[in-house]
Design a protein around this motif. Structure first.
Motif, PDB file in Angstrom:
ATOM      1  N   THR A 368       0.860  -1.192   0.000  1.00 13.68           N
ATOM      2  CA  THR A 368       0.000   0.000   0.000  1.00 13.68           C
ATOM      3  C   THR A 368       0.888   1.230   0.000  1.00 13.68           C
ATOM      4  O   THR A 368       2.097   1.144   0.260  1.00 13.68           O
ATOM      5  N   LYS A 375       1.328  -1.208   4.601  1.00 12.47           N
ATOM      6  CA  LYS A 375       1.542  -2.661   4.591  1.00 12.47           C
ATOM      7  C   LYS A 375       2.696  -3.004   3.659  1.00 12.47           C
ATOM      8  O   LYS A 375       2.844  -2.431   2.574  1.00 12.47           O
ATOM      9  N   GLU A 377       5.094  -6.613   2.151  1.00 11.75           N
ATOM     10  CA  GLU A 377       5.104  -8.073   2.010  1.00 11.75           C
ATOM     11  C   GLU A 377       6.545  -8.554   1.951  1.00 11.75           C
ATOM     12  O   GLU A 377       7.354  -8.052   1.164  1.00 11.75           O
ATOM     13  N   TRP A 382       2.444 -10.583   4.980  1.00  7.68           N
ATOM     14  CA  TRP A 382       2.194  -9.139   5.089  1.00  7.68           C
ATOM     15  C   TRP A 382       2.488  -8.668   6.509  1.00  7.68           C
ATOM     16  O   TRP A 382       2.191  -9.365   7.496  1.00  7.68           O
ATOM     17  N   TYR A 383       3.069  -7.476   6.603  1.00  8.03           N
ATOM     18  CA  TYR A 383       3.393  -6.886   7.901  1.00  8.03           C
ATOM     19  C   TYR A 383       2.985  -5.401   7.897  1.00  8.03           C
ATOM     20  O   TYR A 383       3.005  -4.737   6.859  1.00  8.03           O
ATOM     21  N   ASP A 384       2.633  -4.914   9.099  1.00 13.68           N
ATOM     22  CA  ASP A 384       2.457  -3.470   9.280  1.00 13.68           C
ATOM     23  C   ASP A 384       3.842  -2.857   9.394  1.00 13.68           C
ATOM     24  O   ASP A 384       4.717  -3.380  10.093  1.00 13.68           O
TER      25      ASP A 384
END
Length: 415
Positions: A368, A375, A377, A382-384
Motif C-alpha cells: 500500500t 503494509k 510483504e 504481510w506486515y504493518d
C-alpha cells in the motif's frame, strides 16, 4: 413580528399562515414592530401575505421600517398605533450604507407592485425607497419618505389609528371573535439561535477542526463525533428554514469524501484534494444564502460575500487553532481521559506472548502507499510497517532497517 426580518421571521410567518388556513379563520393579524431586515426574506413573506386566501391585517405597533414596510403593504388593511411610523425602505448594507442603484431599482419595483396589488398609491410606496420621488406636502426631493400614523391615515395608506389589537378587531367588526395568538415554540427559538451568523461560524469551526484532528489521530473517533454533530447542527436548521437544499448538503458530503480519498488513498495532493476543498466551501456557503440552483435573483451579492467570508474566516481560524493549539489540547487532562495512558514496559516485567521473527535486513514490497505507515510483504507474508522516508509509493521495493517489538521500520531501496 417584533424582530429583524430574516429566516426566523419567515419560518414564523409560514407556520402561522398554515395554521390559520387549517383553522379557517376569519382574518390573520400581524402585529409588527421591526426596523427591517433581509430583502430576500421580506420578499418571501410579502408573497405569502399577498397570496394568502384570507383577510390579512397588519397592525404597526411602533415601527414598520424598510423590509417591514414592504410586508405591511402586502396586507389588505394597515392599522397603526399612536406615534408609529412606516417607510424608509432604501436597501442598505450591514453598515447602513446605501446600496447601488440596481438594488434600489429592484426594491422600488417590489414596493410599487405590492402597492398596486392592494389598490394603494404606488408613488407613495416608491417614495419609501427613492429620494428622487417628490410628493408635494408630504416629502421633498432628496428625502426618503417615512410616514407618521397621522400622515399614513391622511393619505389613505393606513385604515386608522388604534391603540391595540382589540381596537383593530373592533374596527373590522370582529369584537366578539376568538383570538388565537401564534406561539413561538422552544424549537423555533432554538432554530433561530442556530442559524445566527455567530453560531454558524462556531459550528463551521468545529466541523473543520474535528475533521483535522480525526485525520491526525484517526483511531480516537471523538474528533469525528464532534465534526458530525456540528455538521448536523449546522445543516438541520438551515434545511428546516428552506435555505439548505439536498444538493447543497450533498455537495458538502462529496467534498469530505474527495478530501478523505486524497489523504488516505490518492498519493500527493492534486485534483481530488482541491475539488474536495472547493465542494466543502461551496456547500457551506450556498446553504447560508437563498438560491435556486445558483439562481441568486433575490439575494444581494453582499449576502453571498458575507456568507463566503463567514465560511472562509471560520475555516482559517479552525486550521490555525488546530495547528497552534493541537499539541496543547492533546496534553490537557480533559483530553487525556479520552485516551489510554497506561504503558506496559518491559522493565516492569511486561513481555509479549511470542517473539516475532527477525526481519532486519530483509527486502520486501510496499503493498500500500505508506504515509508513513502502511503494509509490506516479505517472503509471502504481510506486515504493518512505518516508512522512515516519510512516504513510499505502493509497489516500491523496501528494506527493513530496524525492528522494535512489533514495529517494523523500512526504507525505499536505492535503484
Amino acid at each position: 413580528m417584533n424582530e429583524e426580518i430574516g429566516p426566523s421571521a419567515w419560518r414564523l410567518t409560514k407556520k402561522a399562515l398554515t395554521k390559520a388556513k387549517e383553522q379557517q379563520v376569519a382574518a390573520i393579524i400581524i402585529r409588527m414592530n421591526t426596523f427591517g431586515g433581509m430583502v430576500d426574506y421580506a420578499d418571501s413573506i410579502r408573497s405569502a401575505v399577498l397570496n394568502a386566501q384570507l383577510k390579512t391585517i397588519v397592525f404597526v405597533d411602533h415601527n414598520a421600517a424598510s423590509a417591514g414596510a414592504l410586508i405591511a403593504l402586502a396586507a389588505d388593511k394597515i392599522y397603526m398605533s399612536k406615534g408609529a411610523s412606516i417607510g424608509a425602505a432604501s436597501v442598505v448594507n450591514p453598515q447602513g450604507e446605501i446600496m447601488p442603484e440596481k438594488y434600489q431599482s429592484y426594491m422600488r419595483g417590489l414596493m410599487r407592485a405590492t402597492a398596486e396589488a392592494k389598490g394603494r398609491d404606488p408613488k407613495i410606496a416608491e417614495a419609501f425607497v427613492d429620494p428622487d420621488v417628490e410628493i408635494p406636502g408630504l416629502v421633498a426631493k432628496g428625502k426618503v419618505l417615512t410616514l407618521t400614523t397621522a400622515e399614513a391615515v391622511r393619505v389613505g395608506l393606513s385604515a386608522g389609528e388604534k391603540n391595540d389589537v382589540a381596537g383593530v378587531l373592533a374596527a373590522e367588526g370582529l369584537s366578539g371573535a376568538e383570538l388565537t395568538e401564534h406561539q413561538v415554540t422552544f424549537i423555533d427559538r432554538l432554530i433561530s439561535f442556530l442559524v445566527s451568523p455567530a453560531v454558524s461560524g462556531v459550528l463551521i469551526l468545529l466541523i473543520i477542526g474535528g475533521i483535522y484532528f480525526e485525520m491526525q489521530s484517526p483511531g480516537i473517533g471523538f474528533a469525528l463525533l464532534v465534526a458530525v454533530v456540528a455538521a448536523l447542527l449546522f445543516f438541520a436548521p438551515l434545511y428546516l428554514e428552506g435555505l439548505a437544499a439536498h444538493w447543497e448538503i450533498g455537495l458538502f458530503v462529496i467534498g469530505i469524501i474527495l478530501l478523505l480519498l486524497e489523504v488516505f488513498v490518492i498519493p500527493g495532493f492534486g485534483v481530488a484534494g482541491i475539488g474536495g476543498i472547493v465542494c466543502i466551501i461551496a456547500g457551506l456557503v450556498l446553504s447560508l444564502v437563498t438560491n435556486d440552483w445558483f439562481d441568486f435573483t433575490v439575494t444581494a451579492s453582499e449576502q453571498i460575500s458575507s456568507a463566503l467570508l463567514l465560511v472562509m474566516g471560520s475555516m482559517i481560524l479552525a486550521i490555525a487553532g488546530c495547528v497552534v493549539l493541537g499539541k496543547s489540547l492533546l496534553g490537557t487532562s480533559a483530553f487525556q481521559r479520552l485516551v489510554l495512558q497506561d504503558e506496559q514496559r518491559s522493565q516492569l516485567g511486561y513481555v509479549s506472548g511470542r517473539q516475532k521473527e527477525v526481519l532486519v535486513g530483509k527486502n520486501g514490497i510496499a503493498k500500500t502507499d505508506m504515509r508513513p505507515s502502511g503494509k509490506i510483504e516479505i517472503d509471502g507474508k504481510w506486515y504493518d510497517a512505518v516508512a522512515l522516508d516519510g512516504y513510499i509509493e505502493r509497489g516500491s521495493s523496501v528494506t527493513v532497517e530496524k525492528q522494535e517489538n512489533y514495529n517494523v521500520f523500512v526504507r525505499r531501496q536505492n535503484t
